[in-house]
Scaffold this motif. Structure first.
Motif, short mmCIF file in Angstrom:
data_model
loop_
_atom_site.label_atom_id
_atom_site.label_comp_id
_atom_site.label_asym_id
_atom_site.label_seq_id
_atom_site.Cartn_x
_atom_site.Cartn_y
_atom_site.Cartn_z
N GLU A 115 21.17 17.99 44.24
CA GLU A 115 21.83 18.91 43.52
C GLU A 115 21.30 19.13 42.02
N LEU A 117 21.29 19.87 38.20
CA LEU A 117 22.33 19.70 37.16
C LEU A 117 21.63 20.35 36.12
N PRO A 134 20.52 11.43 37.82
CA PRO A 134 19.93 12.69 37.79
C PRO A 134 18.60 12.46 37.00
#
Length: 700
Positions: free
Chosen positions: A460, A462, A666
């Protein structure tokens, strides 16, 4: 006999003549009295007709005055709002529409008043009165000055927000207030007073003429009044009752909000002025709360204005039940409410009142067989601790409310720290305008893994902001500042372009990153722009559409352009791009939406995952979500996994994919790429290991 019979004949003739004379006089008197009665009756009708016309003129003039005050307040509010560079256009636009609607109402009333003036000029009673040159001149002067005022209001509403901010940001509201509240106010007052006086004159004339005519038929007036004047007197009483009703209605319109029954802005301002006057005389302090509803626009736009009205009435009732009878509660406009609390001068007491109000507002609202939910943000301040005048108090409370809305469903009593945060946010908002052009947005990647095997499935993306002075900022510091602005377009373009370049670099290095999910805002799903962004990234970097995935929040279901969004999503899926429904369970999605919306993946919000092992209700909700996803044939992704216990629970419950700090934080592209498997061993198109794993998960 004949001689003696003649003398009596004269008296008989005299009596007969007298009787005939009396009869003639009686008939004449009856005719005269009838004419006088008819004249009196017609005179009263004419007077009443003139009185009725004058009452209509008074009523319309008063209504025009009220509408003028509302227009002045709306225009000043729009100028104050334009001074705030962060205020979104969707708030300014309704204010502009309200101004144009008020201008149209005022001009329509002017036309009606002109027609009434012509009608009253043809009334017969006007011939007994001198020409009303004063009223004509007053009306002429007022119309000229009012039209000039309306033209200024039109210019203020129609110019761009930037021009309005530059021209009117500080002195504009003051100058406009002087123009609106000085000469026009006096002219309105003079015209209303004069119209009322003319109404009284018409009644006095009717009384004078009626008294003179009735004096001539004093013996008959009692009987005549029973049959003729009683209906007229009843009509007079009705006119008086109508006048009293008009005055009561005007008072109600001037001081009460029609929807909620609370005080309106005008009444609130008067109460605020009285409290400041009391402060000057006795030193008695007070507090103020400003209440703004969270996500009210989603309910109003998605479910319609009746639902929005039901929410506003619920909030009004909740505040009335929570607060004291002596407190002043007002609806200032839209979904904004204000409360004045005399005698409360401590922050802790004000905080307690605000928290009770938030709890009362958060109760379920029954509407057409469903329960609506709404929350509120509240800002508060204390007088004289935080402010010593009305303008300062409104500014301080607004700052506190702004801070509260950053967290939603919370209350903030003003302090210096709140002011410092507001100033910092203003500076960040200014810097955000150039952030995309300066390439300050960077992308960190959080991996998605198979909860059973630990296999890497994708990322994902970010966003982070590399601020020149403050360093790397998380999204919570700047994304709320971008809501309702066009800045999110530039940020999303930067994210998509960065992800495309990183995917190209990973593949050139022989790595298998799997599909990368990108959050796509609603504004880019309406029309071609969002599709064009991904098409350009695929084309420029030699990628496949399957290298990307799009995450969409539940709020799109309530968007007015939901059909256009659905068409864009369908177009993505035709290219094989995966669609993920993000933050599921936190919005207003219904099972109908899930049935009709074409998505591939359902994401369980981290707020539910955090409750695993702590809250049995959260665990039950998670199981229900997973079962729902399985029944719909969709993948299920849990975000925010931080412990092995959470991973094990989700895996045993049947969840397919997870992400969170338990697997990896992340990371920038260089660090995230170091974790990737080699493509030569694990990724040969079209059937990569990640793709095979995703297909295996989808078949479970």
């Amino acid at each position: 006999m004949t001689g003696r019979s003649e003398p009596p004949s004269k008296p008989r003739q005299s009596v007969e003549t007298y009787i005939r004379s009396i009869g003639r006089h009686y008939v004449n008197a009856v005719i005269v009295m009838t004419l006088l009665i008819a004249a009196t009756y017609l005179t009263m009708l004419v007077a009443l007709d003139r009185h009725s016309l004058q009452q209509k003129i008074s009523f319309l003039t008063s209504n025009q005055f009220i509408r003028f005050q509302q227009l002045a307040n709306q225009t000043r509010a729009m100028m104050r709002a334009s001074a705030d560079p962060n205020l979104p256009e969707h708030i300014i636009s309704p204010m502009r529409d309200d101004i144009h609607r008020a201008i149209g109402d005022i001009r329509a009333m002017s036309g009606e008043l002109h027609a009434l003036d012509q009608s009253i000029g043809g009334n017969l009673l006007e011939r007994f009165n001198p020409g009303d040159e004063i009223a004509v001149q007053l009306r002429h002067d007022l119309n000229a000055r009012l039209e000039d005022f309306l033209e200024r209001a039109v210019r203020i509403a129609d110019i761009s927000t930037e021009d309005r901010r530059q021209r009117y940001s500080f002195w504009g509201p003051i100058d406009f207030a002087v123009a609106a509240d000085s000469m026009l106010m006096r002219q309105f007052a003079d015209l209303i007073r004069h119209a009322h006086g003319r109404s009284g004159v018409s009644i006095d004339n009717a009384k004078l003429i009626g008294t003179g005519l009735l004096a001539l038929i004093a013996a008959t007036v009692i009987l005549a009044s029973v049959f003729l004047f009683s209906p007229l007197l009843k009509k007079l009483r009705n006119e008086h009752r109508l006048t009293m009703a008009f005055e009561k209605r005007l008072t109600l319109l001037a001081h009460t909000d029609a929807l909620t029954g609370l005080d309106n802005r005008s009444s609130f301002n008067a109460a605020l002025g009285n409290l400041f006057g009391e402060l000057g005389r006795t030193g008695a302090g007070f507090s103020m709360l400003l209440v703004d509803l969270d996500r009210f626009k989603s309910i109003n736009d998605g479910l319609g204005h009746p639902a929005g009205d039901a929410v506003l009435r619920h909030v009004a009732r909740a505040l009335q039940k929570t607060l004291r009878a002596s407190d002043v509660i007002a609806r200032l406009g839209g979904d904004e409410f204000a409360v004045l609390l005399p005698g409360i001068g401590e922050a802790s007491a004000l905080q307690s009142v605000a928290e009770r109000a938030i709890e009362a507002v958060a109760a379920d609202i029954a509407f057409e067989g469903r329960n609506l939910q709404v929350s509120a943000s509240i800002g508060g301040a204390i007088v004289p601790d935080h402010a010593s005048d009305e303008a300062g108090l409104m500014r301080i409370v607004d700052l506190a409310l702004y801070t509260a809305k950053a967290g939603r469903n919370s209350t903030v009593i003003f302090d210096e720290a709140a002011l410092a945060r507001r100033l910092e946010q203003n500076q960040l908002s200014l810097a955000l305008v150039l952030a995309a052009d300066r390439n300050e947005f960077v992308v960190h990647y959080q991996p998605k893994v198979d909860l059973t095997t630990g296999t890497h499935l994708g990322f994902e993306a970010l966003v982070r902001w590399q601020h020149p002075q403050l360093g790397l900022l998380p999204p919570g510091r700047f994304l709320p500042l971008m809501e309702g602005t066009q800045l999110i377009r530039g940020m999303t373009r930067a994210v998509v372009a960065t992800v495309g370049r990183d995917l190209k670099a990973w593949r050139a290095a022989g790595l298998a990153p799997g599909p990368v999910s990108i959050n796509l805002p609603e504004v880019l799903l309406v029309g071609e722009e969002g599709y064009a962004l991904f098409a350009a990234a695929v084309r420029e970097n030699g990628l496949e559409w399957q290298d990307f995935a799009v995450e969409i929040t539940e709020d799109v279901f309530l968007n007015r352009s939901a059909d256009q969004i659905l068409a864009t999503v369908a177009r993505f899926r035709q290219h094989g791009l995966s669609i993920s429904l993000d933050d599921f369970g936190t919005g207003f999605a219904s099972l109908v939406h899930l049935r009709d919306f074409p998505f591939d993946e359902l994401k369980i919000d981290r707020s539910f995952v955090d409750g695993i092992g702590k809250d049995a209700r959260s665990e039950q909700i998670i199981r229900a979500m997973i079962q729902l996803a399985q029944n719909l044939g969709k993948r299920c992704v849990a975000e925010g996994i931080e412990t092995e216990g959470q991973r094990r629970f989700l895996m045993e419950a049947g969840c397919d994919v997870g992400q969170g700090y338990h697997f990896a934080r992340p990371q920038p592209a260089a660090l995230a790429g170091a974790r990737l498997p080699q493509r030569a061993a694990a990724d040969r198109r079209p059937a990569s290991k990640a793709s095979v794993a995703l297909r295996r998960i989808a078949r479970r």
